[in-house]
Motif scaffolding. Sequence first.
Motif, mmCIF file in Angstrom:
data_model
loop_
_atom_site.group_PDB
_atom_site.id
_atom_site.type_symbol
_atom_site.label_atom_id
_atom_site.label_comp_id
_atom_site.label_asym_id
_atom_site.label_seq_id
_atom_site.Cartn_x
_atom_site.Cartn_y
_atom_site.Cartn_z
ATOM 1 N N MET A 13 0.824 -1.212 0.000
ATOM 2 C CA MET A 13 0.000 0.000 0.000
ATOM 3 C C MET A 13 0.850 1.249 0.000
ATOM 4 O O MET A 13 0.511 2.248 -0.644
ATOM 5 C CB MET A 13 -0.945 -0.003 1.204
ATOM 6 C CG MET A 13 -1.826 1.244 1.303
ATOM 7 S SD MET A 13 -2.823 1.584 -0.181
ATOM 8 C CE MET A 13 -4.113 0.365 0.000
ATOM 9 N N SER A 135 -9.635 0.548 6.695
ATOM 10 C CA SER A 135 -9.932 -0.030 5.384
ATOM 11 C C SER A 135 -10.337 -1.495 5.528
ATOM 12 O O SER A 135 -9.791 -2.228 6.363
ATOM 13 C CB SER A 135 -8.706 0.068 4.474
ATOM 14 O OG SER A 135 -8.899 -0.661 3.279
ATOM 15 N N GLN A 137 -10.517 -5.319 3.630
ATOM 16 C CA GLN A 137 -9.548 -6.036 2.799
ATOM 17 C C GLN A 137 -9.633 -5.481 1.372
ATOM 18 O O GLN A 137 -10.650 -4.931 0.963
ATOM 19 C CB GLN A 137 -9.845 -7.540 2.801
ATOM 20 C CG GLN A 137 -9.475 -8.252 4.087
ATOM 21 C CD GLN A 137 -10.332 -7.824 5.263
ATOM 22 O OE1 GLN A 137 -11.537 -7.610 5.122
ATOM 23 N NE2 GLN A 137 -9.732 -7.688 6.431
ATOM 24 N N TRP A 138 -8.570 -5.632 0.637
ATOM 25 C CA TRP A 138 -8.521 -5.105 -0.726
ATOM 26 C C TRP A 138 -8.831 -6.204 -1.732
ATOM 27 O O TRP A 138 -8.655 -7.392 -1.454
ATOM 28 C CB TRP A 138 -7.131 -4.513 -0.998
ATOM 29 C CG TRP A 138 -6.709 -3.540 0.057
ATOM 30 C CD1 TRP A 138 -7.483 -2.559 0.633
ATOM 31 C CD2 TRP A 138 -5.433 -3.446 0.703
ATOM 32 N NE1 TRP A 138 -6.766 -1.870 1.582
ATOM 33 C CE2 TRP A 138 -5.503 -2.395 1.648
ATOM 34 C CE3 TRP A 138 -4.239 -4.169 0.565
ATOM 35 C CZ2 TRP A 138 -4.427 -2.039 2.443
ATOM 36 C CZ3 TRP A 138 -3.167 -3.807 1.364
ATOM 37 C CH2 TRP A 138 -3.258 -2.755 2.279
ATOM 38 N N TYR A 139 -9.273 -5.803 -2.920
ATOM 39 C CA TYR A 139 -9.466 -6.787 -3.994
ATOM 40 C C TYR A 139 -8.205 -7.624 -4.151
ATOM 41 O O TYR A 139 -8.251 -8.835 -4.389
ATOM 42 C CB TYR A 139 -9.744 -6.089 -5.331
ATOM 43 C CG TYR A 139 -11.014 -5.282 -5.414
ATOM 44 C CD1 TYR A 139 -12.096 -5.503 -4.559
ATOM 45 C CD2 TYR A 139 -11.142 -4.288 -6.382
ATOM 46 C CE1 TYR A 139 -13.255 -4.752 -4.663
ATOM 47 C CE2 TYR A 139 -12.298 -3.539 -6.503
ATOM 48 C CZ TYR A 139 -13.349 -3.764 -5.634
ATOM 49 O OH TYR A 139 -14.494 -3.016 -5.756
ATOM 50 N N GLU A 140 -7.074 -6.941 -4.028
ATOM 51 C CA GLU A 140 -5.779 -7.593 -4.247
ATOM 52 C C GLU A 140 -5.411 -8.591 -3.153
ATOM 53 O O GLU A 140 -4.374 -9.255 -3.246
ATOM 54 C CB GLU A 140 -4.698 -6.517 -4.370
ATOM 55 C CG GLU A 140 -4.787 -5.665 -5.628
ATOM 56 C CD GLU A 140 -5.783 -4.515 -5.531
ATOM 57 O OE1 GLU A 140 -5.850 -3.727 -6.486
ATOM 58 O OE2 GLU A 140 -6.507 -4.403 -4.492
ATOM 59 N N PRO A 164 -14.613 -6.209 0.043
ATOM 60 C CA PRO A 164 -13.322 -5.673 -0.394
ATOM 61 C C PRO A 164 -13.411 -4.375 -1.201
ATOM 62 O O PRO A 164 -14.445 -4.047 -1.781
ATOM 63 C CB PRO A 164 -12.750 -6.807 -1.246
ATOM 64 C CG PRO A 164 -13.975 -7.505 -1.781
ATOM 65 C CD PRO A 164 -14.962 -7.450 -0.654
ATOM 66 N N MET A 167 -7.258 -1.226 -3.988
ATOM 67 C CA MET A 167 -6.097 -0.602 -3.350
ATOM 68 C C MET A 167 -5.839 0.806 -3.857
ATOM 69 O O MET A 167 -5.540 1.711 -3.069
ATOM 70 C CB MET A 167 -4.840 -1.459 -3.579
ATOM 71 C CG MET A 167 -4.751 -2.696 -2.732
ATOM 72 S SD MET A 167 -3.175 -3.576 -2.979
ATOM 73 C CE MET A 167 -2.021 -2.480 -2.131
ATOM 74 N N VAL A 170 -8.108 3.242 -2.196
ATOM 75 C CA VAL A 170 -7.746 3.439 -0.788
ATOM 76 C C VAL A 170 -6.535 4.360 -0.700
ATOM 77 O O VAL A 170 -6.485 5.272 0.138
ATOM 78 C CB VAL A 170 -7.472 2.098 -0.090
ATOM 79 C CG1 VAL A 170 -6.976 2.330 1.334
ATOM 80 C CG2 VAL A 170 -8.726 1.231 -0.077
#
Length: 249
Positions: A13, A135, A137-140, A164, A167, A170
């Motif tokens: 990130m 935040s 969790q991220w798609y990634e 999600p 990133m 975010v």
Amino acid sequence: MLKIAVAGATGAMGEKIVERAEATGHTVVKMSRSEGVDLLEGTGVVEALEGVDAIIDASQVGDPTAKDVVSPILQGAQNLLDAAKKQNVHRLVMLSINGVEKPELQEFPFYKARFEQERLFEDARKDVEICIVRSVQWYEFVLNPAASEVSDAEVKVQDWAIQPAPMDAVAAYMVEAAEGKYGEGLCVVAGGERLTLPELTERYLEAIGDSRKVTTVDAVLPALADGSLYAPGNATVLEPTLEEWLKQQ
């Protein structure tokens, strides 16, 4: 334009935050061990913050799998705060995790550590403006070894219930927070779709043409599967949507 220090600048990130801040026209100070800045030891921190207007803390101090996760994170955070006060930095933005305030998720030591870090920063509001961004969790996060076991034949995925977010979005939000757009206090950012991590994995593999089977296994904590990770109703929903992101893959 601002001079923004990014703690954890070489992390996944952190790199995106640096990229976004520079693209926006800000001057960026990268804070990482490779740049001679060690948050845990406190070396190089004061020097790195000279003339800085705002800090974005996306750091990961210590080993998240170690027996004691909390102490290194709090020590790094305290060193960052002390240096910010010495250099009269007026604003600090912390990247946290949605749900860290919930006792059932604090059974996961890393969540407990982030919650304690939030409290440490909140107590420093008299000296510096604090904005905490939680935040999801991220798609990634798809295929992340923290929740997935990948082999040539299949992908075993823990049954997390998630909401999600992308990133890049975010990272952009973090930079805007450093600019002061969201004031002080607590913000939550999330995506617009709730699903399980195995479902996300299946959709991702299909999008990239990977035919491996996805097998669902139990989450290491029940709270990871019961909706505790979902964002609250007042969360800011970020784009692109998951379907749009999958098409980009």
